[in-house]
Design a protein around this motif. Structure first.
Motif, PDB file in Angstrom:
ATOM      1  N   LEU A   1      -6.230  -2.188   9.199  1.00 44.14           N
ATOM      2  CA  LEU A   1      -5.540  -1.145   8.441  1.00 44.14           C
ATOM      3  C   LEU A   1      -5.530   0.185   9.200  1.00 44.14           C
ATOM      4  O   LEU A   1      -4.640   1.012   8.993  1.00 44.14           O
ATOM      5  CB  LEU A   1      -6.200  -0.953   7.076  1.00 44.14           C
ATOM      6  CG  LEU A   1      -5.956  -2.058   6.048  1.00 44.14           C
ATOM      7  CD1 LEU A   1      -6.689  -1.753   4.748  1.00 44.14           C
ATOM      8  CD2 LEU A   1      -4.458  -2.229   5.773  1.00 44.14           C
ATOM      9  N   LYS A   2      -6.536   0.385  10.068  1.00 48.28           N
ATOM     10  CA  LYS A   2      -6.565   1.599  10.881  1.00 48.28           C
ATOM     11  C   LYS A   2      -5.625   1.511  12.079  1.00 48.28           C
ATOM     12  O   LYS A   2      -5.480   2.479  12.823  1.00 48.28           O
ATOM     13  CB  LYS A   2      -7.990   1.859  11.378  1.00 48.28           C
ATOM     14  CG  LYS A   2      -8.954   2.289  10.280  1.00 48.28           C
ATOM     15  CD  LYS A   2     -10.348   2.518  10.842  1.00 48.28           C
ATOM     16  CE  LYS A   2     -11.326   2.958   9.757  1.00 48.28           C
ATOM     17  NZ  LYS A   2     -12.699   3.175  10.303  1.00 48.28           N
ATOM     18  N   GLY A   3      -5.013   0.351  12.266  1.00 47.05           N
ATOM     19  CA  GLY A   3      -4.048   0.199  13.349  1.00 47.05           C
ATOM     20  C   GLY A   3      -4.569  -0.461  14.605  1.00 47.05           C
ATOM     21  O   GLY A   3      -3.845  -0.542  15.606  1.00 47.05           O
ATOM     22  N   LEU A   4      -5.812  -0.962  14.590  1.00 44.56           N
ATOM     23  CA  LEU A   4      -6.328  -1.638  15.774  1.00 44.56           C
ATOM     24  C   LEU A   4      -5.570  -2.941  16.003  1.00 44.56           C
ATOM     25  O   LEU A   4      -5.213  -3.628  15.034  1.00 44.56           O
ATOM     26  CB  LEU A   4      -7.821  -1.938  15.636  1.00 44.56           C
ATOM     27  CG  LEU A   4      -8.779  -0.891  16.225  1.00 44.56           C
ATOM     28  CD1 LEU A   4      -8.707   0.387  15.421  1.00 44.56           C
ATOM     29  CD2 LEU A   4     -10.192  -1.426  16.292  1.00 44.56           C
TER      30      LEU A   4
ATOM     31  N   ALA B   1      -9.628  -5.974  16.751  1.00 45.04           N
ATOM     32  CA  ALA B   1     -10.276  -6.010  15.441  1.00 45.04           C
ATOM     33  C   ALA B   1     -11.123  -7.266  15.296  1.00 45.04           C
ATOM     34  O   ALA B   1     -12.262  -7.218  14.804  1.00 45.04           O
ATOM     35  CB  ALA B   1      -9.218  -5.961  14.338  1.00 45.04           C
TER      36      ALA B   1
ATOM     37  N   ARG C   1       0.872  -1.168   0.000  1.00 43.48           N
ATOM     38  CA  ARG C   1       0.000   0.000   0.000  1.00 43.48           C
ATOM     39  C   ARG C   1       0.909   1.218   0.000  1.00 43.48           C
ATOM     40  O   ARG C   1       1.829   1.306   0.816  1.00 43.48           O
ATOM     41  CB  ARG C   1      -0.925  -0.004   1.231  1.00 43.48           C
ATOM     42  CG  ARG C   1      -1.998  -1.079   1.174  1.00 43.48           C
ATOM     43  CD  ARG C   1      -2.758  -1.207   2.470  1.00 43.48           C
ATOM     44  NE  ARG C   1      -1.936  -1.786   3.522  1.00 43.48           N
ATOM     45  CZ  ARG C   1      -1.783  -3.099   3.712  1.00 43.48           C
ATOM     46  NH1 ARG C   1      -2.392  -3.955   2.912  1.00 43.48           N
ATOM     47  NH2 ARG C   1      -1.017  -3.554   4.683  1.00 43.48           N
TER      48      ARG C   1
ATOM     49  N   ARG D   1     -10.738  -6.426   8.502  1.00 45.15           N
ATOM     50  CA  ARG D   1      -9.620  -5.997   7.652  1.00 45.15           C
ATOM     51  C   ARG D   1      -9.449  -4.480   7.706  1.00 45.15           C
ATOM     52  O   ARG D   1      -8.325  -3.971   7.852  1.00 45.15           O
ATOM     53  CB  ARG D   1      -9.851  -6.445   6.212  1.00 45.15           C
ATOM     54  CG  ARG D   1      -8.708  -6.108   5.251  1.00 45.15           C
ATOM     55  CD  ARG D   1      -9.112  -6.329   3.813  1.00 45.15           C
ATOM     56  NE  ARG D   1     -10.118  -5.386   3.369  1.00 45.15           N
ATOM     57  CZ  ARG D   1      -9.845  -4.149   2.930  1.00 45.15           C
ATOM     58  NH1 ARG D   1      -8.587  -3.728   2.878  1.00 45.15           N
ATOM     59  NH2 ARG D   1     -10.813  -3.355   2.550  1.00 45.15           N
ATOM     60  N   ARG D   2     -10.569  -3.749   7.605  1.00 42.95           N
ATOM     61  CA  ARG D   2     -10.481  -2.287   7.654  1.00 42.95           C
ATOM     62  C   ARG D   2      -9.981  -1.813   9.016  1.00 42.95           C
ATOM     63  O   ARG D   2      -9.207  -0.845   9.100  1.00 42.95           O
ATOM     64  CB  ARG D   2     -11.850  -1.670   7.346  1.00 42.95           C
ATOM     65  CG  ARG D   2     -12.273  -1.820   5.883  1.00 42.95           C
ATOM     66  CD  ARG D   2     -13.458  -0.917   5.570  1.00 42.95           C
ATOM     67  NE  ARG D   2     -14.649  -1.333   6.299  1.00 42.95           N
ATOM     68  CZ  ARG D   2     -15.583  -2.135   5.807  1.00 42.95           C
ATOM     69  NH1 ARG D   2     -15.457  -2.625   4.590  1.00 42.95           N
ATOM     70  NH2 ARG D   2     -16.647  -2.449   6.514  1.00 42.95           N
ATOM     71  N   LEU D   3     -10.408  -2.476  10.075  1.00 44.66           N
ATOM     72  CA  LEU D   3      -9.943  -2.097  11.418  1.00 44.66           C
ATOM     73  C   LEU D   3      -8.442  -2.344  11.571  1.00 44.66           C
ATOM     74  O   LEU D   3      -7.728  -1.546  12.181  1.00 44.66           O
ATOM     75  CB  LEU D   3     -10.718  -2.885  12.477  1.00 44.66           C
ATOM     76  CG  LEU D   3     -12.219  -2.571  12.593  1.00 44.66           C
ATOM     77  CD1 LEU D   3     -12.881  -3.490  13.615  1.00 44.66           C
ATOM     78  CD2 LEU D   3     -12.437  -1.111  12.967  1.00 44.66           C
TER      79      LEU D   3
ATOM     80  N   HIS E   1     -14.888  -6.076   7.637  1.00 42.83           N
ATOM     81  CA  HIS E   1     -14.868  -5.062   8.693  1.00 42.83           C
ATOM     82  C   HIS E   1     -13.583  -5.189   9.512  1.00 42.83           C
ATOM     83  O   HIS E   1     -12.920  -4.175   9.811  1.00 42.83           O
ATOM     84  CB  HIS E   1     -16.088  -5.248   9.597  1.00 42.83           C
ATOM     85  CG  HIS E   1     -16.183  -4.281  10.730  1.00 42.83           C
ATOM     86  ND1 HIS E   1     -16.149  -2.912  10.564  1.00 42.83           N
ATOM     87  CD2 HIS E   1     -16.309  -4.495  12.081  1.00 42.83           C
ATOM     88  CE1 HIS E   1     -16.256  -2.317  11.746  1.00 42.83           C
ATOM     89  NE2 HIS E   1     -16.354  -3.252  12.672  1.00 42.83           N
TER      90      HIS E   1
ATOM     91  N   SER F   1       1.318   5.429  -0.087  1.00 37.29           N
ATOM     92  CA  SER F   1       0.641   6.704   0.169  1.00 37.29           C
ATOM     93  C   SER F   1       0.650   7.610  -1.062  1.00 37.29           C
ATOM     94  O   SER F   1      -0.169   8.530  -1.159  1.00 37.29           O
ATOM     95  CB  SER F   1       1.300   7.421   1.351  1.00 37.29           C
ATOM     96  OG  SER F   1       2.677   7.660   1.095  1.00 37.29           O
TER      97      SER F   1
END
Length: 271
Positions: free
Chosen positions: A233-236, A241, A11, A229-231, A227, A13
């Protein structure tokens, strides 16, 4: 099923609308599922079916590209004894819409074929994945991304005013989907869904499967793991997660994640 022995995910930026992965010699068979983004697969070696193994029009051979629209139910099943080496490019919906506007087209691109040859587009997609993996310069990455997806869009996409969503499905299916989305961290029973819709359990299963291509359970499981997976990626943290997606057993979460994504959560987050 063991996890892929060699898998990498990138990924960048510089190109936030893109996620790239490369999977080497994988026998993994993906269940039916759908994405919120465009998913483009470039097969390098081996092959796999985008749908059931008896659909020859959905077989992606080496040198070919799989084109999967947001919301399009698909799988990924290599023939018996075959290991697939491929690259995946997951592309943000709004980025694709902006590119369409740059090309003078209004609405959202919708690919009209599952599998295409498109050697020039394939060459640009491979170049793009290499640039992202190797940390290429911003202008080079942006140029390769625009060139690759412009070719695919021009040759293999029609335009539609909106993405697939609620409205074109039975009311019962819409209500079940809403209920499942609202209860990602909870157990949901078939009796509960039947009561929500006023249908019998048997009729509900038939109606939902006909409209979505999946059972309510498979649909809910996919929502939960996506859900999580997204958590991540947010660093949880992994445990949090998993818990917020309704997985109390960490082993179950890891196995489910691998089932849907072909890699463990740790492999997905490693860069």
């Amino acid at each position: 099923m063991k996890p892929c022995l060699d898998v990498r995910v990138w990924r960048d930026s510089d190109v936030p609308g893109l996620e790239v992965s490369r999977i080497l010699s994988s026998p993994h068979a993906f269940p039916k599922h759908a994405h919120e983004h465009y998913a483009i697969g470039v097969m390098e070696d081996g092959g796999a079916y985008c749908l059931e193994p008896d659909r020859d029009d959905c077989f992606v051979a080496a040198g070919e590209i799989a084109l999967i629209n947001p919301g399009q139910v698909h799988s990924g099943i290599p023939p018996s004894g075959v290991r697939a080496t491929y690259r995946m490019l997951n592309v943000d919906v709004l980025w694709m819409r902006r590119l369409a506007q740059d090309l003078g087209r209004e609405g959202y691109p919708e690919f009209t074929r599952w599998v295409v040859g498109a050697p020039r587009a394939r060459e640009m997609l491979l170049r793009l994945t290499c640039l992202v993996a190797e940390g290429g310069e911003l202008l080079a990455k942006e140029s390769a991304m625009v060139a690759a997806f412009s070719l695919l869009m021009a040759g293999h996409a029609a335009m539609r005013p909106s993405l697939p969503g609620p409205g074109g499905e039975p009311e019962a299916v819409r209500r079940v989907k809403e209920h499942l989305h609202e209860h990602l961290d909870a157990k949901v029973s078939l009796e509960e869904l039947a009561a929500e819709t006023g249908l019998s359990r048997y009729h509900l299963l038939r109606v939902f499967k006909a409209a979505t291509g999946m059972s309510p359970y498979a649909y809910h499981l996919q929502l939960r793991v996506e859900h999580a997976r997204r958590l991540l990626l947010k660093g949880l943290p992994f445990v949090q997660a998993a818990s917020e997606a309704g997985f109390s057993d960490q082993s179950h979460f890891s196995n489910t994640f691998r089932h849907f994504f072909g890699m463990t959560p740790g492999q997905y987050l490693a860069r």
